[in-house]
Design an enzyme around this catalytic site. Structure first.
Site, short mmCIF file in Angstrom:
data_model
loop_
_atom_site.label_atom_id
_atom_site.label_comp_id
_atom_site.label_asym_id
_atom_site.label_seq_id
_atom_site.Cartn_x
_atom_site.Cartn_y
_atom_site.Cartn_z
N TYR A 55 12.58 19.52 20.25
CA TYR A 55 11.47 19.99 19.93
C TYR A 55 10.68 19.80 21.26
CZ TYR A 55 7.26 22.01 17.75
OH TYR A 55 6.41 22.80 17.51
N SER A 154 11.90 32.46 5.53
CA SER A 154 11.32 31.09 6.20
C SER A 154 10.17 30.75 5.22
CB SER A 154 11.59 31.05 7.48
OG SER A 154 10.53 31.86 7.93
N ARG A 176 19.25 36.89 7.34
CA ARG A 176 20.44 36.73 8.00
C ARG A 176 21.50 36.48 6.85
NH1 ARG A 176 20.11 32.03 12.36
NH2 ARG A 176 18.98 30.81 10.69
N LEU A 267 2.12 26.73 17.74
CA LEU A 267 0.96 26.48 17.14
C LEU A 267 0.06 25.21 17.75
CD1 LEU A 267 -0.98 27.10 14.58
CD2 LEU A 267 0.43 25.51 13.47
#
Length: 332
Positions: A55, A154, A176, A267
């Site tokens: 991340y 999601s 997907r 974010l």
């Protein structure tokens, strides 16, 4: 009272192998602090990437997992009057929320309705504001406009569909796998398609002369260019994730001849650069929608802290139809 936290001392390629439950002592409260009983905390894709070290922002080690959730005030430190004991509050962002109990600064806590399902409130910090800001901060959309997104099954995708409905936008939702189609339809997606090389043709066949001025990409790789091919000339494509594990790909046709603008959204950057009154206004609106039942997210399964490794393994897998939540006390 047994206090347990989900701690990781290293990072590694298999996220469930690096985190484990750790018993800790009840902390002493200082001035301005409160003790919280954590009611629920979700496992987001960013949490899994934090465990693997992939991340964009990594806390120092050792660390407790979890970036969002809700808790209940159970003890006040010296000189603290508010929030009151029993009040449900939003946990501070990035505070290590996979734990049975945590200490927080009273002034950093945002009170939430006590009569709303805490499992739904636990998911309000990351995915709902992401979905809301993706719809408002990049293109000036109007009622009836089309938006296309991938990873529509999601957490962000689900909230985006619901918020688009509230605002009068129409959504083209790309997934997907075929098994995800029906769930997205049930969430209210106007058009739901399985991704593929002929995506542009199928979108054109369904929306006719309709223009799509905003695309939202969570997959990256070749999926970015497939979304771009569905957009109107001069449209904006916003990337906020890389579920494919690959960098965004954009063809010369999209970039040069169709003048597609590719930009990113994170974010964490929004939290750092947005005033507290603006943040509070957004969360107030989201809480109102959640309280009324207009905004909600499917939950795949809940786990206790003791089962954190199984919970992370479940969150890291595909083929889910909802969020994985940590519910430390079982009755939230």
């Amino acid at each position: 009272m047994k206090l347990i936290k989900a701690q990781y001392d290293i990072r590694g390629p298999v996220p469930q192998d690096v985190i484990h439950p750790v018993v800790f002592e009840r902390p002493q409260l200082g001035a301005g602090e409160v003790l919280l009983e954590v009611l629920a905390a979700p496992i987001n894709p960013s949490d899994v990437l934090t465990l693997t070290g992939d991340y964009g922002m990594l806390p120092p080690l050792p660390a407790v997992g979890g970036n969002e959730g809700v808790g209940r005030v159970i003890e006040l430190g010296p000189d603290v009057r508010h929030p009151a004991i029993g009040q449900v509050v939003l946990l501070p962002v990035g505070s290590g929320t996979w734990t049975t109990h945590m200490v927080a600064e009273a002034k950093a806590l945002i009170p939430l309705p006590n009569d709303v399902d805490p499992k739904q409130l636990a998911m309000i910090t990351v995915n709902p504001p992401t979905a809301s800001l993706l719809l408002t901060d990049f293109v000036d959309l109007h009622a009836g406009d089309w938006v296309i997104q991938n990873a529509a099954n999601s957490g962000v995708g689900s909230y985006l569909i619901q918020l688009a409905k509230v605002r009068g936008f129409r959504t083209i939702n790309v997934v997907r796998r075929e098994s995800a189609v029906e769930g997205v339809r049930q969430q209210g997606g106007d058009v739901v398609l399985v991704d593929g090389p002929d995506l542009r043709k199928r979108v054109r066949d369904l929306i006719g002369k309709g223009e799509v001025r905003l695309g939202i990409d969570a997959v990256a790789g070749a999926a970015t260019d497939r979304l771009a091919s569905c957009l109107a000339p001069g449209a904006t494509l916003v990337n906020y994730g890389r579920m494919s594990g690959e960098p965004c790909q954009l063809s010369s046709m999209a970039l040069i001849f169709n003048q597609i603008r590719l930009t990113g959204f994170w974010l964490a950057h929004w939290f750092r650069t947005t005033s507290q009154p603006e943040q509070m206004a957004l969360f107030s609106d989201l809480t109102r929608l959640m309280s009324s039942g207009t905004l909600h997210a499917p939950i795949h399964a809940t786990y206790g802290i003791e089962d954190i490794q199984a919970a992370v393994a479940a969150a890291a897998q595909g083929e889910r139809h909802g969020k994985i939540l940590i519910v430390p006390h079982g009755g939230a």
